[in-house]
Design a protein around this motif. Sequence first.
Motif, PDB file in Angstrom:
ATOM      1  N   ASP A   1      37.157  33.622  39.024  1.00 20.89           N
ATOM      2  CA  ASP A   1      37.808  34.840  38.331  1.00 20.89           C
ATOM      3  C   ASP A   1      39.277  34.896  38.938  1.00 20.89           C
ATOM      4  O   ASP A   1      39.927  35.280  37.902  1.00 20.89           O
ATOM      5  N   ALA A   2      39.891  34.413  40.050  1.00 23.25           N
ATOM      6  CA  ALA A   2      41.226  34.439  40.025  1.00 23.25           C
ATOM      7  C   ALA A   2      42.000  33.610  39.083  1.00 23.25           C
ATOM      8  O   ALA A   2      43.129  33.694  39.003  1.00 23.25           O
ATOM      9  N   SER A   3      41.276  32.429  38.599  1.00 25.62           N
ATOM     10  CA  SER A   3      41.892  31.625  37.489  1.00 25.62           C
ATOM     11  C   SER A   3      42.081  32.326  36.003  1.00 25.62           C
ATOM     12  O   SER A   3      42.860  31.872  35.265  1.00 25.62           O
ATOM     13  N   LEU A   4      41.576  33.743  35.916  1.00 25.67           N
ATOM     14  CA  LEU A   4      41.799  34.387  34.548  1.00 25.67           C
ATOM     15  C   LEU A   4      42.825  34.953  34.229  1.00 25.67           C
ATOM     16  O   LEU A   4      43.361  35.353  35.612  1.00 25.67           O
ATOM     17  N   PRO A   5      43.481  35.547  33.290  1.00 25.96           N
ATOM     18  CA  PRO A   5      44.218  36.244  33.121  1.00 25.96           C
ATOM     19  C   PRO A   5      43.759  37.960  33.751  1.00 25.96           C
ATOM     20  O   PRO A   5      42.678  37.990  33.803  1.00 25.96           O
ATOM     21  N   VAL A   6      44.735  38.418  34.385  1.00 20.19           N
ATOM     22  CA  VAL A   6      44.393  39.426  35.066  1.00 20.19           C
ATOM     23  C   VAL A   6      43.611  40.625  34.438  1.00 20.19           C
ATOM     24  O   VAL A   6      42.686  41.058  34.830  1.00 20.19           O
ATOM     25  N   GLU A   7      43.816  40.763  33.031  1.00 15.35           N
ATOM     26  CA  GLU A   7      42.972  41.741  32.256  1.00 15.35           C
ATOM     27  C   GLU A   7      41.559  41.352  32.205  1.00 15.35           C
ATOM     28  O   GLU A   7      40.576  42.137  31.865  1.00 15.35           O
ATOM     29  N   SER A   8      41.134  40.076  32.532  1.00 20.39           N
ATOM     30  CA  SER A   8      39.884  39.548  32.151  1.00 20.39           C
ATOM     31  C   SER A   8      39.197  39.409  33.611  1.00 20.39           C
ATOM     32  O   SER A   8      37.962  39.137  33.446  1.00 20.39           O
ATOM     33  N   ARG A   9      39.871  39.750  34.729  1.00 17.12           N
ATOM     34  CA  ARG A   9      39.326  39.597  36.215  1.00 17.12           C
ATOM     35  C   ARG A   9      38.238  40.517  36.041  1.00 17.12           C
ATOM     36  O   ARG A   9      38.460  41.816  35.971  1.00 17.12           O
ATOM     37  N   GLY A  10      37.130  40.175  36.808  1.00 20.37           N
ATOM     38  CA  GLY A  10      36.069  41.058  36.883  1.00 20.37           C
ATOM     39  C   GLY A  10      35.106  41.835  35.686  1.00 20.37           C
ATOM     40  O   GLY A  10      34.549  42.880  35.838  1.00 20.37           O
ATOM     41  N   ARG A  11      35.394  41.108  34.587  1.00 16.80           N
ATOM     42  CA  ARG A  11      34.996  41.879  33.221  1.00 16.80           C
ATOM     43  C   ARG A  11      33.475  41.530  33.073  1.00 16.80           C
ATOM     44  O   ARG A  11      32.852  42.545  32.370  1.00 16.80           O
ATOM     45  N   ALA A  12      32.798  40.461  33.667  1.00 19.52           N
ATOM     46  CA  ALA A  12      31.515  40.271  33.647  1.00 19.52           C
ATOM     47  C   ALA A  12      31.028  39.678  34.553  1.00 19.52           C
ATOM     48  O   ALA A  12      31.805  39.008  35.304  1.00 19.52           O
ATOM     49  N   PHE A  13      29.620  39.545  34.550  1.00 20.27           N
ATOM     50  CA  PHE A  13      29.006  38.606  35.698  1.00 20.27           C
ATOM     51  C   PHE A  13      27.447  38.753  35.326  1.00 20.27           C
ATOM     52  O   PHE A  13      26.986  39.511  34.649  1.00 20.27           O
ATOM     53  N   VAL A  14      26.869  37.424  35.459  1.00 19.56           N
ATOM     54  CA  VAL A  14      25.460  37.241  35.150  1.00 19.56           C
ATOM     55  C   VAL A  14      24.619  36.918  36.352  1.00 19.56           C
ATOM     56  O   VAL A  14      25.090  36.481  37.370  1.00 19.56           O
ATOM     57  N   CYS A  15      23.431  36.937  36.225  1.00 20.53           N
ATOM     58  CA  CYS A  15      22.321  36.632  37.104  1.00 20.53           C
ATOM     59  C   CYS A  15      21.085  36.266  36.263  1.00 20.53           C
ATOM     60  O   CYS A  15      21.030  36.742  35.034  1.00 20.53           O
ATOM     61  N   GLY A  16      20.228  35.310  36.908  1.00 18.73           N
ATOM     62  CA  GLY A  16      18.880  34.896  36.011  1.00 18.73           C
ATOM     63  C   GLY A  16      17.923  34.659  37.211  1.00 18.73           C
ATOM     64  O   GLY A  16      18.078  34.613  38.082  1.00 18.73           O
ATOM     65  N   ASP A  17      16.619  34.607  36.297  1.00 17.34           N
ATOM     66  CA  ASP A  17      15.530  34.301  37.053  1.00 17.34           C
ATOM     67  C   ASP A  17      15.514  32.905  37.411  1.00 17.34           C
ATOM     68  O   ASP A  17      15.672  32.068  36.870  1.00 17.34           O
ATOM     69  N   PRO A  18      15.381  32.621  38.799  1.00 12.65           N
ATOM     70  CA  PRO A  18      15.588  30.973  39.158  1.00 12.65           C
ATOM     71  C   PRO A  18      14.517  30.277  38.585  1.00 12.65           C
ATOM     72  O   PRO A  18      14.466  28.968  38.646  1.00 12.65           O
TER      73      PRO A  18
END
Length: 144
Positions: free
Chosen positions: A45-62
């Motif tokens: 996330d820290a590598s992304l442009p500031v405006e894109s940080r924290g914009r999305a997250f995912v999780c899934g069934d193991p």
Amino acid sequence: MASVRQVQVTFDSADPERLAYFWCEILGYVVPSPPGGFATWTDYDASLPVESRGRAFVCGDPTGVGPRLHFQRVPEGKVAKNRVHLDVRVGTGLVGDERLAALEAESDRLVALGAVQVRVLHADGVDESCIVMRDIEGNEFCLD
């Protein structure tokens, strides 16, 4: 004949990562490993442009059976009842008092995580009991 397709469920959210981890606790889902070259999602996330940080997250069934959940940041908050909601199937195969006890135990666990119990719908001779809940951002779901 149509082929079977995988489904991803997308949530609009104020805090995608927080909401993703909340749903991981409910469903036993996991967050995938970060992209190659990054030790953590925070590093990525820290590598992304500031405006894109924290914009999305995912999780899934193991196990890979259930749908992937995608959480995307939006500027507006939730203002109306969901037109679609998830049913978390914790009472499958149970009836009567045994089912209601299982639903109430799960509700208590989720309330401790920040969910809100909205109402208990008792068995009516046609449908078994279920509990209407809200997640930490107000999205409705049912314990069924």
